[in-house]
Each structure stands twice: as structure tokens, then as C-alpha cells.
Design a protein around this motif. Structure first.
Motif, mmCIF file in Angstrom:
data_model
loop_
_atom_site.group_PDB
_atom_site.id
_atom_site.type_symbol
_atom_site.label_atom_id
_atom_site.label_comp_id
_atom_site.label_asym_id
_atom_site.label_seq_id
_atom_site.Cartn_x
_atom_site.Cartn_y
_atom_site.Cartn_z
ATOM 1 N N ALA A 1 20.126 -8.690 49.039
ATOM 2 C CA ALA A 1 20.195 -10.144 48.911
ATOM 3 C C ALA A 1 20.770 -10.549 47.559
ATOM 4 N N GLU A 2 20.338 -9.889 46.490
ATOM 5 C CA GLU A 2 20.803 -10.241 45.147
ATOM 6 C C GLU A 2 22.309 -10.071 45.001
ATOM 7 N N ALA A 3 22.864 -9.028 45.646
ATOM 8 C CA ALA A 3 24.292 -8.741 45.507
ATOM 9 C C ALA A 3 25.125 -9.354 46.629
ATOM 10 N N GLY A 4 24.480 -10.053 47.566
ATOM 11 C CA GLY A 4 25.208 -10.672 48.670
ATOM 12 C C GLY A 4 25.782 -9.657 49.635
ATOM 13 N N LEU A 5 25.072 -8.555 49.842
ATOM 14 C CA LEU A 5 25.535 -7.490 50.731
ATOM 15 C C LEU A 5 24.790 -7.539 52.056
ATOM 16 N N THR A 6 25.415 -6.978 53.085
ATOM 17 C CA THR A 6 24.854 -7.025 54.428
ATOM 18 C C THR A 6 24.218 -5.696 54.803
ATOM 19 N N PRO A 7 22.915 -5.673 55.107
ATOM 20 C CA PRO A 7 22.291 -4.424 55.552
ATOM 21 C C PRO A 7 22.692 -4.098 56.987
ATOM 22 N N ALA A 8 22.998 -2.832 57.226
ATOM 23 C CA ALA A 8 23.351 -2.364 58.566
ATOM 24 C C ALA A 8 22.401 -1.234 58.943
ATOM 25 N N SER A 9 21.892 -1.261 60.140
ATOM 26 C CA SER A 9 20.928 -0.256 60.570
ATOM 27 C C SER A 9 21.545 1.139 60.578
ATOM 28 N N SER A 10 20.778 2.103 60.106
ATOM 29 C CA SER A 10 21.185 3.497 60.179
ATOM 30 C C SER A 10 20.742 4.068 61.514
ATOM 31 N N GLU A 11 21.228 5.272 61.834
ATOM 32 C CA GLU A 11 20.895 5.881 63.119
ATOM 33 C C GLU A 11 19.788 6.925 63.023
ATOM 34 N N LYS A 12 19.748 7.653 61.894
ATOM 35 C CA LYS A 12 18.798 8.758 61.789
ATOM 36 C C LYS A 12 17.823 8.629 60.622
ATOM 37 N N VAL A 13 18.004 7.586 59.804
ATOM 38 C CA VAL A 13 17.076 7.345 58.689
ATOM 39 C C VAL A 13 16.713 5.865 58.675
ATOM 40 N N LYS A 14 15.634 5.524 57.985
ATOM 41 C CA LYS A 14 15.194 4.130 57.931
ATOM 42 C C LYS A 14 15.980 3.273 56.940
ATOM 43 N N PRO A 15 16.358 3.788 55.744
ATOM 44 C CA PRO A 15 17.096 2.932 54.803
ATOM 45 C C PRO A 15 18.372 2.377 55.424
ATOM 46 N N MET A 16 18.672 1.135 55.094
ATOM 47 C CA MET A 16 19.852 0.467 55.620
ATOM 48 C C MET A 16 21.123 0.959 54.927
ATOM 49 N N ARG A 17 22.207 0.917 55.678
ATOM 50 C CA ARG A 17 23.524 1.161 55.107
ATOM 51 C C ARG A 17 24.085 -0.147 54.556
ATOM 52 N N ILE A 18 25.064 -0.044 53.653
ATOM 53 C CA ILE A 18 25.761 -1.238 53.160
ATOM 54 C C ILE A 18 26.959 -1.468 54.071
ATOM 55 N N LYS A 19 26.901 -2.526 54.873
ATOM 56 C CA LYS A 19 27.945 -2.774 55.870
ATOM 57 C C LYS A 19 29.322 -2.877 55.237
ATOM 58 N N GLU A 20 29.411 -3.480 54.072
ATOM 59 C CA GLU A 20 30.718 -3.692 53.426
ATOM 60 C C GLU A 20 31.335 -2.393 52.892
ATOM 61 N N ALA A 21 30.538 -1.363 52.671
ATOM 62 C CA ALA A 21 31.053 -0.103 52.122
ATOM 63 C C ALA A 21 31.889 0.614 53.174
ATOM 64 N N PRO A 22 33.075 1.088 52.825
ATOM 65 C CA PRO A 22 33.947 1.755 53.797
ATOM 66 C C PRO A 22 33.341 3.021 54.401
ATOM 67 N N ILE A 23 32.522 3.729 53.614
ATOM 68 C CA ILE A 23 31.919 4.988 54.062
ATOM 69 C C ILE A 23 30.429 4.953 53.757
ATOM 70 N N GLN A 24 29.614 5.441 54.707
ATOM 71 C CA GLN A 24 28.164 5.508 54.502
ATOM 72 C C GLN A 24 27.674 6.843 55.058
ATOM 73 N N MET A 25 26.836 7.522 54.289
ATOM 74 C CA MET A 25 26.342 8.835 54.688
ATOM 75 C C MET A 25 24.817 8.843 54.673
ATOM 76 N N GLU A 26 24.228 8.971 55.842
ATOM 77 C CA GLU A 26 22.775 9.015 55.953
ATOM 78 C C GLU A 26 22.283 10.400 55.525
ATOM 79 N N CYS A 27 21.228 10.426 54.711
ATOM 80 C CA CYS A 27 20.736 11.693 54.165
ATOM 81 C C CYS A 27 19.220 11.827 54.316
ATOM 82 N N LYS A 28 18.789 13.054 54.559
ATOM 83 C CA LYS A 28 17.371 13.404 54.530
ATOM 84 C C LYS A 28 17.143 14.335 53.340
ATOM 85 N N LEU A 29 16.080 14.096 52.611
ATOM 86 C CA LEU A 29 15.808 14.842 51.398
ATOM 87 C C LEU A 29 15.641 16.336 51.669
ATOM 88 N N GLU A 30 16.369 17.145 50.907
ATOM 89 C CA GLU A 30 16.217 18.597 50.935
ATOM 90 C C GLU A 30 15.240 19.036 49.847
#
Length: 202
Positions: A112-141
């Protein structure tokens, strides 16, 4: 000139390192607290750690400024949930990247502070940044404590790329991407791509 790290302040050595290990890509990391508060922060100590399975790593330092001596929200959230998203920014999103680097209180939603749009991820709970050209969902190793910092290693479990930035045969269009990079306390974008050897280099 030469510098013995043992004889200089941490910040002095950091300036030498951050001005020498350049350019550095920026991991624009989105996480979520156990209570559901969304967080975004950029990290330029970032690279690929493994090809198989695909793993990425970021180095998270201690809090600075008003939050000096505290654990950064990114690290705390990853420890608590075991999940995060690494978004790759293009240069036109530079102001938004800078905004999310500010020291907001933990309860503030930086989307909200940066005016960015949250986009649902498929395999993790944290949201992706819709405006970012590339997004990589990660699970902690694992998280490795290294001196004052923590090396966070995550397995990439899902890769997203906007259609305009994808070329055939699993290639990213770097001219279109215009990735934002870090050089000491300045930023840059890749220009003048070339291959080696190159007789025009001087």
C-alpha cells in the motif's frame, strides 16, 4: 592503497565491498507475517545458489537507523513462515523499490505504501508484486548466520514472467526487462549489451 578489515569500521569495509562487487542485481523480496501483514524490501546481496534444485540466496543485514539492533521484518517473516517471493524489478519501478527500502514499522503494509498491487502466489502464501516483470516463489531451505548478517537460501518452487519479457527457448528478453542494478549507493540499468571477445573494447 590497502585496507585490513580488522583495522577499520564495519561501515567503512562495507563501502569498499559494495563499491567493488558491482553491478549487483536486486532481490525485491515480498514476505508475510504470521498475522498476515505484507512486507516488501529490496536486497542487493543476492544471487543464484543452486541450479538443481533451483535455489536463490539473499544476505540480510541487521536493522539500521531507527531500527538499529533489531531483526529486519523480512528475516523474521521468513523464519516464521518459511516462505517468500523474490521479485525482479525493471528500471521504471526504481522509485517503488526505493520506497520499500524505507524503515516502516512492522505493522505497515508496504504494498500500500509503495502503490503496488499484490498478486496471489500459487505455492506460497506471500503475495507477488504484480508490476514486477519476474516473480519467483521460494520455500526456505536454510538460514546461515554469517558474522553480522544472515544468508537466506530458498528453493524456487514457481517461476512467473510476464509474456512481454519472455523469449523462446526459456530466455528472458533483457533489453525489455531493463533490470535495475545496484552500484554502491547508486543505481543503474544494463545498457550496451555485447559478447566477448570484442575488438571494440578499450
Amino acid at each position: 592503497m590497502k585496507f585490513d578489515p580488522a583495522e577499520h569500521e564495519t561501515n567503512q569495509v562495507y563501502k569498499l565491498l559494495s563499491g567493488s562487487v558491482v553491478p549487483r542485481p536486486i532481490a525485491w523480496v515480498s514476505t508475510q507475517s504470521p498475522d498476515g501483514v505484507m512486507n516488501i524490501a529490496p536486497y542487493s546481496f543476492f544471487t543464484v545458489a543452486s541450479r538443481k534444485p533451483p535455489m536463490l540466496c539473499i544476505s540480510v543485514g541487521p536493522g539500521v537507523g531507527e531500527r538499529k539492533g533489531t531483526v529486519k521484518d523480512t528475516l523474521e517473516n521468513i523464519r516464521s513462515t518459511g516462505e517468500f517471493v523474490i521479485n525482479i524489478s525493471s528500471t521504471p519501478l526504481g522509485n517503488e523499490v526505493q520506497k520499500t527500502s524505507e524503515n516502516f514499522p512492522s505493522e505497515v503494509d508496504e504494498f500500500a505504501e509503495a502503490g503496488l498491487t499484490p498478486a496471489s502466489s500459487e505455492k506460497v502464501k506471500p503475495m507477488r508484486i504484480k508490476e514486477a516483470p519476474i516473480q519467483m516463489e521460494c520455500k526456505l531451505e536454510q538460514i546461515v548466520k554469517l558474522g553480522s548478517d544472515h544468508l537466506v537460501i530458498g528453493e524456487m518452487v514457481m517461476y512467473h514472467i510476464q509474456d512481454d519479457y519472455y523469449e523462446d527457448d526459456y530466455k528472458v528478453n533483457l533489453d525489455k526487462l531493463r533490470p535495475l542494478g545496484r552500484l554502491a549507493n547508486k543505481f543503474s540499468e544494463i545498457e550496451g549489451l555485447f559478447e566477448l571477445p570484442n575488438d571494440d573494447l578499450k
